[in-house]
Design an enzyme around this catalytic site. Structure first.
Site, short mmCIF file in Angstrom:
data_model
loop_
_atom_site.label_atom_id
_atom_site.label_comp_id
_atom_site.label_asym_id
_atom_site.label_seq_id
_atom_site.Cartn_x
_atom_site.Cartn_y
_atom_site.Cartn_z
N HIS A 151 37.95 32.83 9.15
CA HIS A 151 37.88 31.75 10.14
C HIS A 151 36.41 31.57 10.53
O HIS A 151 35.98 32.04 11.57
CB HIS A 151 38.75 32.06 11.36
CG HIS A 151 40.13 31.55 11.22
ND1 HIS A 151 40.43 30.21 11.22
CD2 HIS A 151 41.31 32.19 11.03
CE1 HIS A 151 41.74 30.04 11.05
NE2 HIS A 151 42.29 31.23 10.92
N TYR A 180 38.20 10.86 4.71
CA TYR A 180 38.55 10.50 6.09
C TYR A 180 37.78 9.27 6.59
O TYR A 180 36.66 9.04 6.17
CB TYR A 180 38.22 11.66 7.06
CG TYR A 180 38.68 13.03 6.64
CD1 TYR A 180 39.75 13.20 5.77
CD2 TYR A 180 38.05 14.16 7.15
CE1 TYR A 180 40.16 14.47 5.40
CE2 TYR A 180 38.46 15.44 6.79
CZ TYR A 180 39.51 15.59 5.91
OH TYR A 180 39.91 16.83 5.56
N GLU A 214 34.04 34.45 23.37
CA GLU A 214 35.45 34.15 23.69
C GLU A 214 35.66 33.55 25.08
O GLU A 214 36.76 33.08 25.39
CB GLU A 214 36.31 35.41 23.48
CG GLU A 214 36.48 35.73 22.00
CD GLU A 214 37.18 37.06 21.75
OE1 GLU A 214 36.99 37.99 22.57
OE2 GLU A 214 37.91 37.17 20.74
#
Ligand SMILES: [Zn+2]
Ligand SMILES: [Zn+2]
Length: 393
Positions: free
Chosen positions: A101, A298, A373
């Protein structure tokens, strides 16, 4: 209401961070997000939120419905990871070889799950229905278009949409909003030039696809610099040029591919057409054949003025004005949230996730990409506030 959102975000924060870390340990590539999808469903179930899974293969759509006649706001998180070997030393490092990720989509999923949990608890304060869209395959193939084709904008009908992305160039705790052009159309092209191979010392007996390829590249540069208005942002980027196997052999073929980025449909169509014509004509002049393919991907991502104003106002209310920045320059990157923004008024915002002190400074797609985070808390409260403010009577 502001305080309740903050308190609930505080209460759930540790659990959401754990979810993010679990997803980070088990990254999955586009349209293969099976475990991620199962995990999302298990939490929606736990919080009593009805959902549909298997939308566009691995997508999940949750729904917090307050009134079938109320407006519906769509919130979208992308789910996919990248084929990158993780090079961080965090203790929740990817356990999958060659998959990571590295764009922060693990964080997006976690934030949207947190938003789901908070809004479910505050359901009686909502004046709109909230559709929670967990979308597969943002990187490359694109999961937004098939999700729309499978009816995600209906039942109930969606009135507006919000998407978001983490960004390390903005400090955690802040968000960035943009008006108008946000990201470009990320189209791609490829071309094979067929010449005639032979000895490098006898080029006149051959048709050299390498020198022809160079002529075509130069002409494309002129197309961009001299035949397209400098007032329209665009670029042609050739990123592959493959030919040859040996220092004294002229090859038969050359392969070229790259990407074209535009915001304006006329410029986009013009470049697609003229690049092909120029390539074919130059190849013909020098006695080669050429096959040029242009793939429209896109659309450009454009932020709606009123939706951006609305989300900005909600963000300012809950974070304080000083923590809401306005970005000016659009990015030449692409984002398939553009398909949602073509359907309904939408805005795409950025959650600041950078923090020099903990090394959260790397750019997207880098093998050492990490985030602060704390951005999870910011993301949760901003999205929740935007939903609570939407459709307010
Ligand atoms: Zn990415
Ligand atoms: Zn991304």
């Amino acid at each position: 209401m502001l305080e309740t959102v903050k308190q609930l975000a505080e209460q759930i924060f540790d659990e959401i961070v754990e979810i993010r870390r679990t997803i980070h340990r088990h990254p999955e590539l586009g349209f293969c997000e099976y475990k991620t999808s199962d995990l999302i469903c298990s939490y929606l179930e736990k919080w009593g939120i009805p959902y549909k899974k298997g939308v566009a293969k691995t997508g999940v759509v949750g729904l917090i419905e307050v009134d079938p006649k109320a407006k519906t706001l769509l919130l979208r998180a992308d789910m996919d990871a990248l084929p990158v070997q993780e090079e961080t030393d965090c203790d929740f490092k990817s356990q999958i070889d060659g998959c990571m990720h590295a764009c922060g989509h693990d964080v997006h999923v976690a934030i949207l799950l947190g938003v789901a949990a908070i809004l479910m608890q505050m359901r009686d304060r909502l004046s709109c229905n909230v559709k929670l869209v967990f979308q597969p395959a943002e990187e490359g193939e694109g999961g937004a278009k098939p999700m729309i084709a499978e009816g995600v904008m209906e039942n109930p009908h969606v009135d507006a949409a919000v998407g978001a992305h983490v960004i390390n160039s903005v400090p955690a705790g802040k968000v960035l909003v943009k008006y108008g052009e946000v990201m470009a159309s990320p189209d791609d092209f490829n071309m094979t030039i067929r010449g005639k191979g032979g000895h490098g010392a006898y080029p006149h007996e051959c048709v050299d696809p390498i020198s022809i390829g160079v002529q075509i590249l130069n002409a494309w540069n002129a197309l961009s610099a001299r035949y397209t208005t400098p007032l329209e942002k665009h670029l042609i980027s050739v990123n592959m040029f493959q030919a040859g196997t040996c220092f004294n052999v002229i090859p038969d073929d050359a392969y070229i591919s790259g990407t074209v980025r535009t915001f304006d449909e006329t410029v986009r169509q013009y470049l697609a057409k003229r690049m092909g014509e120029i390539a074919e004509q130059i190849a013909a002049v020098f006695g080669a054949e050429c096959e040029f393919n242009f793939n429209y991907l896109y659309p450009p991502l454009l932020n709606d003025q009123a939706m951006t104003d609305a989300v900005r106002k909600s963000a300012e209310a809950i974070l304080g004005k000083e923590n809401v920045l306005e970005g000016v320059a659009p990015s030449m990157g692409g984002e398939d949230f553009a398909y949602f923004s073509k359907e309904v008024p939408a805005t795409y915002i950025y959650y600041g996730s950078g923090n020099e002190k903990i090394g959260a400074v790397m750019p997207w797609h880098n093998a050492a990409f990490t985030i602060d985070e704390q951005c999870i808390k910011t993301g949760m409260i901003v999205m929740c506030q935007a939903a609570l403010d939407f459709g307010e009577k």
